[in-house]
Design a protein around this motif. Structure first.
Motif, PDB file in Angstrom:
ATOM      1  N   ALA A  12      26.727   8.939  -3.177  1.00 12.27           N
ATOM      2  CA  ALA A  12      27.531   9.525  -4.255  1.00 12.27           C
ATOM      3  C   ALA A  12      27.784   8.501  -5.349  1.00 12.27           C
ATOM      4  O   ALA A  12      27.746   8.823  -6.545  1.00 12.27           O
ATOM      5  CB  ALA A  12      28.853  10.045  -3.703  1.00 12.27           C
ATOM      6  N   ARG A  13      28.013   7.255  -4.961  1.00 15.98           N
ATOM      7  CA  ARG A  13      28.271   6.209  -5.957  1.00 15.98           C
ATOM      8  C   ARG A  13      27.027   5.942  -6.802  1.00 15.98           C
ATOM      9  O   ARG A  13      27.108   5.854  -8.029  1.00 15.98           O
ATOM     10  CB  ARG A  13      28.734   4.936  -5.254  1.00 15.98           C
ATOM     11  N   SER A  14      25.884   5.808  -6.153  1.00 12.56           N
ATOM     12  CA  SER A  14      24.660   5.536  -6.907  1.00 12.56           C
ATOM     13  C   SER A  14      24.291   6.725  -7.782  1.00 12.56           C
ATOM     14  O   SER A  14      23.791   6.554  -8.905  1.00 12.56           O
ATOM     15  CB  SER A  14      23.514   5.184  -5.952  1.00 12.56           C
ATOM     16  N   ARG A  15      24.543   7.934  -7.286  1.00 14.84           N
ATOM     17  CA  ARG A  15      24.240   9.132  -8.077  1.00 14.84           C
ATOM     18  C   ARG A  15      25.134   9.192  -9.311  1.00 14.84           C
ATOM     19  O   ARG A  15      24.671   9.544 -10.406  1.00 14.84           O
ATOM     20  CB  ARG A  15      24.443  10.373  -7.213  1.00 14.84           C
ATOM     21  N   LEU A  16      26.399   8.830  -9.167  1.00 18.00           N
ATOM     22  CA  LEU A  16      27.315   8.825 -10.306  1.00 18.00           C
ATOM     23  C   LEU A  16      26.853   7.831 -11.367  1.00 18.00           C
ATOM     24  O   LEU A  16      26.852   8.141 -12.564  1.00 18.00           O
ATOM     25  CB  LEU A  16      28.730   8.466  -9.842  1.00 18.00           C
ATOM     26  N   VAL A  17      26.438   6.650 -10.943  1.00 17.42           N
ATOM     27  CA  VAL A  17      25.946   5.643 -11.883  1.00 17.42           C
ATOM     28  C   VAL A  17      24.712   6.154 -12.615  1.00 17.42           C
ATOM     29  O   VAL A  17      24.572   5.997 -13.833  1.00 17.42           O
ATOM     30  CB  VAL A  17      25.646   4.314 -11.144  1.00 17.42           C
ATOM     31  N   THR A  18      23.798   6.787 -11.888  1.00 20.45           N
ATOM     32  CA  THR A  18      22.577   7.318 -12.494  1.00 20.45           C
ATOM     33  C   THR A  18      22.887   8.412 -13.507  1.00 20.45           C
ATOM     34  O   THR A  18      22.358   8.418 -14.623  1.00 20.45           O
ATOM     35  CB  THR A  18      21.644   7.875 -11.408  1.00 20.45           C
ATOM     36  N   LEU A  19      23.768   9.335 -13.131  1.00 19.37           N
ATOM     37  CA  LEU A  19      24.128  10.429 -14.036  1.00 19.37           C
ATOM     38  C   LEU A  19      24.800   9.904 -15.300  1.00 19.37           C
ATOM     39  O   LEU A  19      24.524  10.374 -16.407  1.00 19.37           O
ATOM     40  CB  LEU A  19      25.055  11.413 -13.319  1.00 19.37           C
ATOM     41  N   ALA A  20      25.692   8.921 -15.147  1.00 21.18           N
ATOM     42  CA  ALA A  20      26.374   8.343 -16.309  1.00 21.18           C
ATOM     43  C   ALA A  20      25.380   7.680 -17.251  1.00 21.18           C
ATOM     44  O   ALA A  20      25.469   7.821 -18.474  1.00 21.18           O
ATOM     45  CB  ALA A  20      27.437   7.351 -15.846  1.00 21.18           C
TER      46      ALA A  20
END
Length: 232
Positions: A12-20
């Motif tokens: 979830a953390r890596s996905r949030l960084v990617t989306l941002a």
């Protein structure tokens, strides 16, 4: 991409960084979107605190990015067991309804329409709710919006002391209009017009105040004012 039961929240953390990164929005701006202090999501990503996003925060972020909540840590199943007359059947999953409203953070900065105020710490002091459909129709992204209060009378009658203004911080080509700016280390709300030779005209709508003309390099444009609200 959705996380399954027992899977690490690192996804979830890596996905949030990617989306941002894909949207070009900072974690600080996203923290403000969900009404948190500006370091909240940075701590979530880098320090694992909080361990999981709260449900309302996760829903708001998922709706902003247009992805399933499972991308940001919600556990998703294809169905749930429902016990009927002596037998178990697979019931369809109930889909979450996208929120109708966006909660835009109020920042206690005080954009001065008079002598000017020194910038304060940008920690949200509350939220003002706007309809998502209306924001979309105006071409506005919730994560790039801030509500602040006007102080002073130099922008009367357009803006009055105590009015609240919606400020769009999305980087855009400069065009004439009312903006929040930093000038000489103070925060101001003024009308801007392009001037000659790489200058900006900094204008107060109240004719009792003088017009200024400053080099563009001296004026930091925080954002454009796109809405106002206040008492009659």
């Amino acid at each position: 991409m959705a996380l399954q039961d027992g899977e690490s929240d690192d996804g979830a953390r890596s996905r949030l960084v990617t989306l941002a990164a894909q949207r070009g929005v900072s974690l600080s701006a996203l923290s403000a979107l969900i009404g948190r202090n500006t370091t909240y999501l940075q701590q979530f990503v880098r320090k694992g605190s909080p361990r999981k996003l709260e449900e309302n925060d996760r829903r708001t972020l998922a709706e902003f990015f247009g992805v399933p909540e499972g991308d940001l840590g919600a556990q998703q199943r294809s169905g749930v067991l429902a016990v009927g007359q002596g037998s178990a059947v697979l019931a369809p999953t109930v889909r979450a309804v996208a929120p109708e409203w966006a909660d835009i953070p109020r920042l206690p900065l005080g954009a001065s329409a008079g002598p000017g105020t020194l910038p304060a710490e940008e920690i949200p002091s509350g939220r003002l709710r706007f309809n998502h459909r209306w924001l979309k129709g105006q071409g506005l992204e919730p994560a790039m919006l801030t509500v602040i209060e006007v102080e002073g009378d130099s922008m009367e009658p357009t803006l009055r002391d105590g009015d609240e203004i919606l400020v769009d911080r999305t980087p855009r080509p400069l065009r004439a209009g009312i903006h929040v700016i930093r000038l000489d280390d103070v925060l101001l709300v003024k009308r801007l017009e392009p001037g000659p030779g790489g200058t900006l005209r900094v204008i107060s709508d109240n004719t009792a105040y003088p017009r200024l003309e400053r080099a563009i390099s001296e004026v930091e444009i925080v954002g454009r004012v796109v809405w106002k609200g206040g008492r009659l």
